[in-house]
Design a protein around this motif. Structure first.
Motif, short mmCIF file in Angstrom:
data_model
loop_
_atom_site.label_atom_id
_atom_site.label_comp_id
_atom_site.label_asym_id
_atom_site.label_seq_id
_atom_site.Cartn_x
_atom_site.Cartn_y
_atom_site.Cartn_z
N PRO A 455 0.82 -1.21 0.00
CA PRO A 455 0.00 0.00 0.00
C PRO A 455 0.86 1.26 0.00
CG PRO A 455 -0.85 -1.59 1.59
CD PRO A 455 0.48 -2.11 1.12
N TRP A 456 0.38 2.27 -0.70
CA TRP A 456 1.10 3.54 -0.78
C TRP A 456 1.29 4.13 0.61
CZ3 TRP A 456 3.65 5.37 -4.82
CH2 TRP A 456 4.12 6.69 -4.77
N SER A 457 2.48 4.68 0.85
CA SER A 457 2.81 5.23 2.17
C SER A 457 3.79 6.37 1.98
CB SER A 457 3.43 4.14 3.05
OG SER A 457 4.69 3.74 2.51
N LEU A 458 4.04 7.10 3.07
CA LEU A 458 5.03 8.17 3.01
C LEU A 458 6.42 7.61 2.69
CD1 LEU A 458 3.98 10.39 6.06
CD2 LEU A 458 3.74 10.94 3.61
N ALA A 459 6.70 6.41 3.20
CA ALA A 459 8.00 5.79 2.94
C ALA A 459 8.16 5.46 1.46
CB ALA A 459 8.16 4.53 3.79
N ILE A 460 7.10 4.94 0.86
CA ILE A 460 7.17 4.61 -0.57
C ILE A 460 7.26 5.89 -1.40
CG2 ILE A 460 5.84 3.66 -2.51
CD1 ILE A 460 4.93 1.42 -0.66
N ALA A 461 6.48 6.90 -1.05
CA ALA A 461 6.56 8.18 -1.75
C ALA A 461 7.97 8.76 -1.67
CB ALA A 461 5.55 9.17 -1.16
N GLY A 462 8.59 8.67 -0.49
CA GLY A 462 9.96 9.15 -0.33
C GLY A 462 10.94 8.36 -1.17
N ALA A 463 10.72 7.03 -1.28
CA ALA A 463 11.61 6.20 -2.09
C ALA A 463 11.51 6.56 -3.57
CB ALA A 463 11.27 4.72 -1.88
N VAL A 464 10.28 6.82 -4.03
CA VAL A 464 10.09 7.23 -5.43
C VAL A 464 10.78 8.57 -5.69
CG1 VAL A 464 8.35 7.97 -7.13
CG2 VAL A 464 7.97 5.91 -5.76
N ASN A 465 10.66 9.49 -4.76
CA ASN A 465 11.33 10.79 -4.90
C ASN A 465 12.85 10.63 -4.95
OD1 ASN A 465 8.96 12.26 -4.99
ND2 ASN A 465 8.91 12.59 -2.76
N TRP A 466 13.37 9.73 -4.10
CA TRP A 466 14.82 9.51 -4.12
C TRP A 466 15.25 8.92 -5.46
CZ3 TRP A 466 18.02 5.43 -5.04
CH2 TRP A 466 19.38 5.66 -4.79
#
Length: 473
Positions: A455-466
């Motif tokens: 599930p989408w999360s802040l951690a996954i969003a941060g990983a995509v940004n990185w």
């Protein structure tokens, strides 16, 4: 604009805005007619228009549902170029490193091969397991030896029949997950030094099996839209036969292939079976993602077109129901007796209680209800990840558009080295699966596989940004 066009436009905007999400049911014809004050014929015309645009799909006796939508920003990845020579496989060490990273719950699991454990009914399954344990008969420790729990094999054969093809219960062997099924299938038809034709890119579990058994892989290019290149496979089979080094088996993942997420169209599955039958080459079919389709219909396997007993169909409950139970199976055709013998010689048997628990869970209806919820969750997660990657990754990035499973394959700009990216990401607490792991000869240096099963999360969003920052540098 006509009434039906206005209604279609209204629904299309709600889909585009995320109000109606992939896999969700839209209002019935009767309900939409009442809501908008229009006739049922107007609603049907609007739904037909949306269906023609690929925005919704009709499911028999169920209604209309939103189809997964992918942004048009990213083109499809290109098929890889492969050489004509068979060679040894060397992926085991890198695969082990990636799997080891997946065990760390603090690592963002974009490189994991597994969906989120939270998507599975583990508490309900464990209650079923406890109930089964209380009423287990002592002789089950003997009667459930290979080929395995009879009720589970009967239910698997029943599901084959419900999907439109007959598989005799007698050819079904319960295994310790699909990995054992793949190993047994290859061992049943080939031996060390033999050539196995594989897709390129291919799931590293199959490549690991080839590596462990000392076989050689002959990589066949695979297209992101139509699957393994049958013309290239035909030429390879003929070329190897002329050289006196005939291909002994073909290993293919025909539905929601890992890492591409593509599916071999049904007519091409039929053609694949016919081609291999002409050359008397067994097909080891890895079909572990078959239940994870986003559309209404289950997609038939190549096994459905097997009339010679040459297709060894491998399935598993690990990716769709019970990841920790390690229960898979193989429908081994004419090789069933040999596969059972090999299992006795290696792992002897699959654990008795997990087999019985899964049989009980399927028998009383828990499985299909769970699958409906799982497919909806994965469809939504796939759509969200695809949109995020298409927007964030650099210009020139290409992405697949799977309609099932939970894997995305990304072709990054040529300057990106996926192995270097893997190391840098891991240092940041992010796992990705670099392209070279999906090739016995370490191809796909600027490709990565991304797991959309969490599930989408802040951690996954941060990983995509990185990833966006790291691949733009």
């Amino acid at each position: 604009m006509n009434l039906y066009q206005e209604l279609a436009a209204n629904l299309a905007s709600r889909i585009a805005g995320g109000v109606l999400r992939a896999g969700e049911r839209i209002p019935s014809v009767r309900k939409a007619s009442a809501q908008h004050g229009v006739s049922s014929a107007t609603v049907l015309a609007a739904y037909a228009l949306l269906e023609s645009r690929g925005l919704i799909e009709a499911r028999p006796q169920s209604g209309y549902y939103v189809r997964p939508q992918f942004g048009s920003q990213a083109a499809l990845p290109r098929a890889g170029r492969v050489t004509a020579a068979a060679g040894p496989v060397v992926v085991g060490e890198l695969a082990f490193r990636i799997l080891s990273a997946s065990r760390d719950t603090n690592t963002v699991p974009l490189g994991s091969a597994f969906p989120s454990p939270d998507l599975f009914p583990l508490q309900a399954l464990n209650r079923t397991l406890a109930a089964v344990a209380r009423k287990q008969k002592p002789w089950q420790t003997v009667t459930d030896l290979p080929p395995g729990n009879r009720e589970l094999r009967r239910l698997i054969a029943k599901r084959y029949a419900e999907q439109g093809y007959a598989v005799d219960e007698g050819e079904i062997l319960i295994t310790c997950g699909a990995m054992e099924a793949l190993n047994l299938g290859l061992q049943a038809v080939a031996r060390a030094g033999d050539i196995v034709a594989v897709e390129s890119p291919a799931f590293y579990a199959g490549l690991q099996a080839i590596e462990r058994l000392g076989m050689r892989a002959l990589e066949i290019p695979t297209d992101t839209a139509t699957g393994i290149n049958l013309d290239a496979l035909a030429r390879a089979l003929e070329r190897q036969a002329l050289r006196g080094q005939a291909v002994k088996a073909c290993l293919v993942m025909t539905t929601f292939q890992n890492p591409l997420g593509d599916t071999l169209p049904e007519e091409r599955k039929r053609a694949l079976v016919a081609l291999l039958a002409r050359h008397q080459v067994p097909l080891v079919e890895d079909d572990v993602y078959a239940e994870l389709h986003f559309g209404a219909q289950h997609l038939r396997a190549a096994k459905a077109f097997d009339t010679k007993g040459l297709v060894i169909h491998c399935g598993s409950f690990a990716k769709c129901l019970a990841p920790g139970y390690r229960v898979g199976w193989m429908a081994a055709g004419r090789f069933a007796a040999r596969a059972s013998q090999l299992k006795f010689m290696t792992t002897l048997a699959t654990a008795v209680l997990p087999q019985a628990a899964i049989a009980e869970f399927i028998k009383y209806g828990g499985y299909d209800g769970h699958l409906r919820r799982l497919r909806l969750a994965l469809a939504q997660q796939m759509q969200q990840m695809h949109a995020a990657l298409a927007q964030a990754l650099p210009e020139g990035t290409r992405l697949t558009r799977p309609l099932g499973g939970y894997m995305l394959w990304a072709e990054l700009p040529a300057r990106v080295n996926a192995l270097d990216l893997f190391e840098a990401a891991l240092a940041r607490g992010i796992s990705i699966a670099p392209g070279p792991i999906f090739s016995g000869s370490r191809r796909y240096r600027n490709f990565v596989r991304i797991n959309c099963g969490h599930p989408w999360s802040l951690a996954i969003a941060g990983a995509v940004n990185w990833l966006a920052h790291a691949t733009r540098a």
